[in-house]
Design a protein around this motif. Structure first.
Motif, PDB file in Angstrom:
ATOM      1  N   LEU A  98      -1.114  -1.850  -4.270  1.00  0.00           N
ATOM      2  CA  LEU A  98      -3.059  -2.282  -3.855  1.00  0.00           C
ATOM      3  C   LEU A  98      -3.243  -3.362  -4.464  1.00  0.00           C
ATOM      4  CD1 LEU A  98      -4.945   1.037  -5.239  1.00  0.00           C
ATOM      5  CD2 LEU A  98      -4.149   0.538  -2.704  1.00  0.00           C
ATOM      6  N   GLN A  99      -2.263  -4.547  -5.174  1.00  0.00           N
ATOM      7  CA  GLN A  99      -2.899  -5.224  -5.234  1.00  0.00           C
ATOM      8  C   GLN A  99      -2.171  -6.739  -5.009  1.00  0.00           C
ATOM      9  OE1 GLN A  99      -6.419  -6.374  -6.774  1.00  0.00           O
ATOM     10  NE2 GLN A  99      -6.365  -4.567  -6.637  1.00  0.00           N
ATOM     11  N   ALA A 100      -0.678  -6.390  -4.950  1.00  0.00           N
ATOM     12  CA  ALA A 100       0.108  -7.335  -4.677  1.00  0.00           C
ATOM     13  C   ALA A 100       0.787  -7.275  -3.422  1.00  0.00           C
ATOM     14  CB  ALA A 100       1.387  -7.700  -5.715  1.00  0.00           C
ATOM     15  N   PRO A 101       0.773  -8.827  -3.353  1.00  0.00           N
ATOM     16  CA  PRO A 101       2.688  -8.020  -1.558  1.00  0.00           C
ATOM     17  C   PRO A 101       2.809  -7.938  -1.782  1.00  0.00           C
ATOM     18  CG  PRO A 101       1.414 -10.321  -1.527  1.00  0.00           C
ATOM     19  CD  PRO A 101       1.012  -9.748  -3.193  1.00  0.00           C
ATOM     20  N   ALA A 102       3.455  -6.081  -1.050  1.00  0.00           N
ATOM     21  CA  ALA A 102       4.636  -5.634  -0.881  1.00  0.00           C
ATOM     22  C   ALA A 102       4.588  -4.769   0.401  1.00  0.00           C
ATOM     23  CB  ALA A 102       4.447  -4.319  -1.856  1.00  0.00           C
ATOM     24  N   SER A 103       6.364  -4.236   0.610  1.00  0.00           N
ATOM     25  CA  SER A 103       6.496  -4.284   1.666  1.00  0.00           C
ATOM     26  C   SER A 103       6.330  -2.948   1.684  1.00  0.00           C
ATOM     27  CB  SER A 103       7.995  -3.922   1.703  1.00  0.00           C
ATOM     28  OG  SER A 103       9.139  -4.308   3.061  1.00  0.00           O
ATOM     29  N   ASN A 104       5.173  -1.610   2.604  1.00  0.00           N
ATOM     30  CA  ASN A 104       5.623  -0.719   2.501  1.00  0.00           C
ATOM     31  C   ASN A 104       5.901  -0.228   3.647  1.00  0.00           C
ATOM     32  OD1 ASN A 104       2.411  -0.279   0.804  1.00  0.00           O
ATOM     33  ND2 ASN A 104       2.177  -2.659   2.149  1.00  0.00           N
ATOM     34  N   PRO A 105       6.917   1.149   2.417  1.00  0.00           N
ATOM     35  CA  PRO A 105       8.372   1.245   3.767  1.00  0.00           C
ATOM     36  C   PRO A 105       7.537   2.464   4.509  1.00  0.00           C
ATOM     37  CG  PRO A 105       8.213   2.705   0.852  1.00  0.00           C
ATOM     38  CD  PRO A 105       7.280   1.392   1.124  1.00  0.00           C
ATOM     39  N   ALA A 106       8.579   2.700   5.979  1.00  0.00           N
ATOM     40  CA  ALA A 106       8.137   3.290   7.081  1.00  0.00           C
ATOM     41  C   ALA A 106       8.462   4.247   6.921  1.00  0.00           C
ATOM     42  CB  ALA A 106       8.696   3.295   7.796  1.00  0.00           C
ATOM     43  N   LEU A 107       8.233   5.345   6.638  1.00  0.00           N
ATOM     44  CA  LEU A 107       8.099   7.292   6.528  1.00  0.00           C
ATOM     45  C   LEU A 107       8.630   7.767   7.875  1.00  0.00           C
ATOM     46  CD1 LEU A 107       6.231   8.216   3.502  1.00  0.00           C
ATOM     47  CD2 LEU A 107       8.263   6.787   3.501  1.00  0.00           C
TER      48      LEU A 107
END
Length: 171
Positions: A98-107
């Motif tokens: 919610l705060q830092a850039p990150a790779s949000n995986p496709a499920l």
């Protein structure tokens, strides 16, 4: 809108808080994360972008869609973001930061309709997703596994908006 700009306003005094101008296509839909810390934008540039609302920093660009994205929503528990559009698919990603850039995986990326998806809506408990398409089809899916639960008869007209009811149904 079509100007490819997201504008956040202070409701109390009408002051513009910030403008976010990074999409390369029209913005068709926005969704707030349940905590209010993230904003998701669905665009004609075939992406969903996640923004930190406190300062407008882009945390991720979700690039799996293969065409314009017309609808986006967060699950009520905030653990997933769901989007759909012209590629006729439902896309579901895990939200990891919610705060830092990150790779949000496709499920999941599920073929959903024979024509482009127009609208999506989550049930109040987040366990069911209703999708509508240009061909007037309407389907209910389980969340988060995106298994079809019900394929409704063709509607008499295009369903352009879906709103969950408190009793778990849809309007």
């Amino acid at each position: 809108g079509y100007d490819r700009s997201i504008r956040l306003w202070n409701v109390a005094d009408g002051a513009l808080l910030r403008s976010i101008d990074v999409h390369n296509g029209a913005i068709f839909d926005l969704a707030w994360h349940p905590t209010g810390q993230l904003l998701a934008s669905a665009s004609a540039d075939e992406t969903v972008k996640l923004w930190r609302t406190s300062d407008g920093v882009r945390l991720d660009t979700l690039k799996e869609p293969l065409a314009e994205v017309s609808a986006v929503a967060f699950t009520p528990d905030g653990r997933h973001v769901i989007a759909a559009g012209r590629d006729k698919r439902i896309h579901l990603w895990s939200v990891v930061s919610l705060q830092a850039p990150a790779s949000n995986p496709a499920l999941h990326s599920r073929f959903a309709h024979e024509s482009p998806v127009v609208a999506i809506g989550l049930s109040a408990d987040g366990k069911h997703l209703l999708t509508s398409a240009e061909d007037r089809s309407l389907k209910i899916w389980s969340v988060p596994d995106l298994v079809i639960e019900h394929d409704h008869a063709r509607q008499p007209d295009l369903v352009s908006a879906v709103v969950p009811r408190a009793d778990g149904g849809f309007t």
